[in-house]
Design a protein around this motif. Structure first.
Motif, PDB file in Angstrom:
ATOM      1  N   LYS A   1      59.285   7.123  64.597  1.00 45.16           N
ATOM      2  CA  LYS A   1      60.082   8.034  63.767  1.00 45.16           C
ATOM      3  C   LYS A   1      59.200   8.910  62.896  1.00 45.16           C
ATOM      4  O   LYS A   1      59.496  10.095  62.687  1.00 45.16           O
ATOM      5  CB  LYS A   1      61.052   7.235  62.892  1.00 45.16           C
ATOM      6  CG  LYS A   1      61.939   8.128  62.019  1.00 45.16           C
ATOM      7  CD  LYS A   1      62.981   7.330  61.262  1.00 45.16           C
ATOM      8  CE  LYS A   1      63.804   8.213  60.332  1.00 45.16           C
ATOM      9  NZ  LYS A   1      64.507   9.288  61.055  1.00 45.16           N
TER      10      LYS A   1
ATOM     11  N   GLY B   1      58.186  11.777  64.952  1.00 49.80           N
ATOM     12  CA  GLY B   1      59.220  12.462  65.707  1.00 49.80           C
ATOM     13  C   GLY B   1      59.264  12.061  67.163  1.00 49.80           C
ATOM     14  O   GLY B   1      59.659  12.865  68.021  1.00 49.80           O
TER      15      GLY B   1
ATOM     16  N   LYS C   1      59.269  12.141  52.626  1.00 52.62           N
ATOM     17  CA  LYS C   1      60.066  13.234  53.203  1.00 52.62           C
ATOM     18  C   LYS C   1      59.528  13.637  54.567  1.00 52.62           C
ATOM     19  O   LYS C   1      60.300  13.829  55.527  1.00 52.62           O
ATOM     20  CB  LYS C   1      60.069  14.426  52.252  1.00 52.62           C
ATOM     21  CG  LYS C   1      60.938  15.580  52.716  1.00 52.62           C
ATOM     22  CD  LYS C   1      60.938  16.715  51.697  1.00 52.62           C
ATOM     23  CE  LYS C   1      61.804  17.873  52.174  1.00 52.62           C
ATOM     24  NZ  LYS C   1      61.800  18.995  51.193  1.00 52.62           N
ATOM     25  N   SER C   2      58.218  13.749  54.701  1.00 54.91           N
ATOM     26  CA  SER C   2      57.631  14.158  55.975  1.00 54.91           C
ATOM     27  C   SER C   2      57.795  13.072  57.029  1.00 54.91           C
ATOM     28  O   SER C   2      58.012  13.359  58.212  1.00 54.91           O
ATOM     29  CB  SER C   2      56.153  14.510  55.805  1.00 54.91           C
ATOM     30  OG  SER C   2      55.399  13.366  55.418  1.00 54.91           O
TER      31      SER C   2
ATOM     32  N   ASP D   1      60.280  10.810  57.163  1.00 61.64           N
ATOM     33  CA  ASP D   1      61.690  10.789  57.558  1.00 61.64           C
ATOM     34  C   ASP D   1      62.021  11.943  58.508  1.00 61.64           C
ATOM     35  O   ASP D   1      62.885  11.820  59.381  1.00 61.64           O
ATOM     36  CB  ASP D   1      62.590  10.856  56.322  1.00 61.64           C
ATOM     37  CG  ASP D   1      62.567   9.574  55.510  1.00 61.64           C
ATOM     38  OD1 ASP D   1      62.147   8.540  56.063  1.00 61.64           O
ATOM     39  OD2 ASP D   1      62.957   9.610  54.323  1.00 61.64           O
ATOM     40  N   ALA D   2      61.329  13.052  58.326  1.00 61.20           N
ATOM     41  CA  ALA D   2      61.581  14.224  59.160  1.00 61.20           C
ATOM     42  C   ALA D   2      60.793  14.196  60.470  1.00 61.20           C
ATOM     43  O   ALA D   2      60.935  15.100  61.298  1.00 61.20           O
ATOM     44  CB  ALA D   2      61.240  15.495  58.379  1.00 61.20           C
TER      45      ALA D   2
ATOM     46  N   GLU E   1      57.568  14.512  60.705  1.00 59.68           N
ATOM     47  CA  GLU E   1      56.537  15.546  60.591  1.00 59.68           C
ATOM     48  C   GLU E   1      55.312  15.032  59.842  1.00 59.68           C
ATOM     49  O   GLU E   1      54.702  15.731  59.043  1.00 59.68           O
ATOM     50  CB  GLU E   1      57.113  16.767  59.867  1.00 59.68           C
ATOM     51  CG  GLU E   1      58.309  17.382  60.584  1.00 59.68           C
ATOM     52  CD  GLU E   1      58.986  18.477  59.767  1.00 59.68           C
ATOM     53  OE1 GLU E   1      58.631  18.619  58.577  1.00 59.68           O
ATOM     54  OE2 GLU E   1      59.861  19.171  60.312  1.00 59.68           O
TER      55      GLU E   1
END
Length: 281
Positions: free
Chosen positions: A88, A91, A256-257, A259-260, A262
């Motif tokens: 995750k 990605g 944040k990165s 979770d995205a 990235e």
């Protein structure tokens, strides 16, 4: 048969029992699993923690990213079978494919190769309810049935503790060294020593310690706030005779990165010392 008191794994044992003992240096190489025939992995680095919740996968991903940005070919073997989080963060979704040569890892746009149980399941949110020996077998398969190709550094993200998976990795893979991940709490410092002592028992070099959640930097004034207590990692590292490879702040931007998906986009200069140690192997 006289007792043998030289084995570090027991106060006394017979010659017969020591012949299969993991503490016997003569057995270390014989217990290793063969690398996949279509793989050429130069260095294997384990990332361990004595307990959960200290950000071990975060540190694994960070080390992989920093080494990739330094120009090395990097892979991640996600050995945390029941709690995989590496895919995750990058990605990586869907299932890996295979042929007669073996399984092919997911490759991120930046070139990082990843194998994880999540990439073999129809539903990545389904729980993995397996007993220890089955989990250990899956880790071995990730090593010898994955077509890794040419990899300079393979990072093994292990589950917390000193149980089946770390034991399997230490015995079955040619581990060049481990990085121990911790956080500032006093309790965790005690657990660090357990991980360190296990590595010593298995004759695995400890490259150093990374402290995660070391502080929170105030976004307004820049003051460093010891949210989880004052750091004692320098003292602990000195006690066990190893290096501090980095002190990572608690930064919402990292979460944040991740979770995205990235994570590669994040810069992590706090691990520069770790990168230099890895380069020197």
């Amino acid at each position: 048969m006289p007792e043998n008191t030289n084995c570090s794994g027991a106060s006394s044992c017979t010659k017969e029992s020591c012949e299969g003992c993991s503490h016997n240096p003569q057995n270390k190489q014989s217990m290793q699993e063969a690398m996949n025939a279509y793989s050429d992995i130069k260095h294997v680095i384990g990332v361990v923690s004595g307990k959960g919740g200290v950000g071990k996968s975060f540190v694994t991903a960070s080390l992989a990213v920093q080494m990739a940005k330094a120009g090395y070919k990097v892979g991640i073997l996600d050995a945390d079978i029941t709690g995989p989080s590496i895919p995750k963060m990058f990605g990586a979704h869907g299932q890996v494919v295979g042929d007669e040569k073996g399984m092919y890892p997911f490759v991120t746009p930046e070139g990082i190769k990843i194998i994880s149980i999540n990439l073999l399941m129809d539903d990545e949110e389904a729980p993995v309810v397996w007993r220890g020996p089955v989990i250990a077998g899956a880790v071995k398969q990730f090593w010898n049935e994955t077509v890794w190709g040419d990899v300079d550094y393979l990072f093994v993200d292990m589950p917390p503790g000193t149980g089946d998976v770390p034991l399997t990795v230490f015995q079955s893979l040619p581990v060049d060294g481990i990085v121990v991940v911790t956080s500032p709490q006093e309790l965790v410092q005690m657990i660090v020593k357990k991980a360190f002592n296990m590595a010593n028992m298995m004759n695995i070099p400890v490259l150093g310690v990374v402290e995660n959640f070391s502080y929170l930097k105030c976004p307004d004034c820049g003051k460093e706030i010891a949210l989880f207590g004052e750091s004692h990692i320098d003292e602990v590292a000195a006690q066990i005779g190893t290096k501090v490879l980095g002190k990572l702040p608690l930064d919402p931007a990292y979460a944040k990165s991740a979770d995205a998906g990235e994570f590669y986009s994040m810069e992590n200069p706090y691990l520069d010392a770790a990168v230099e140690v890895l380069k020197a192997i």
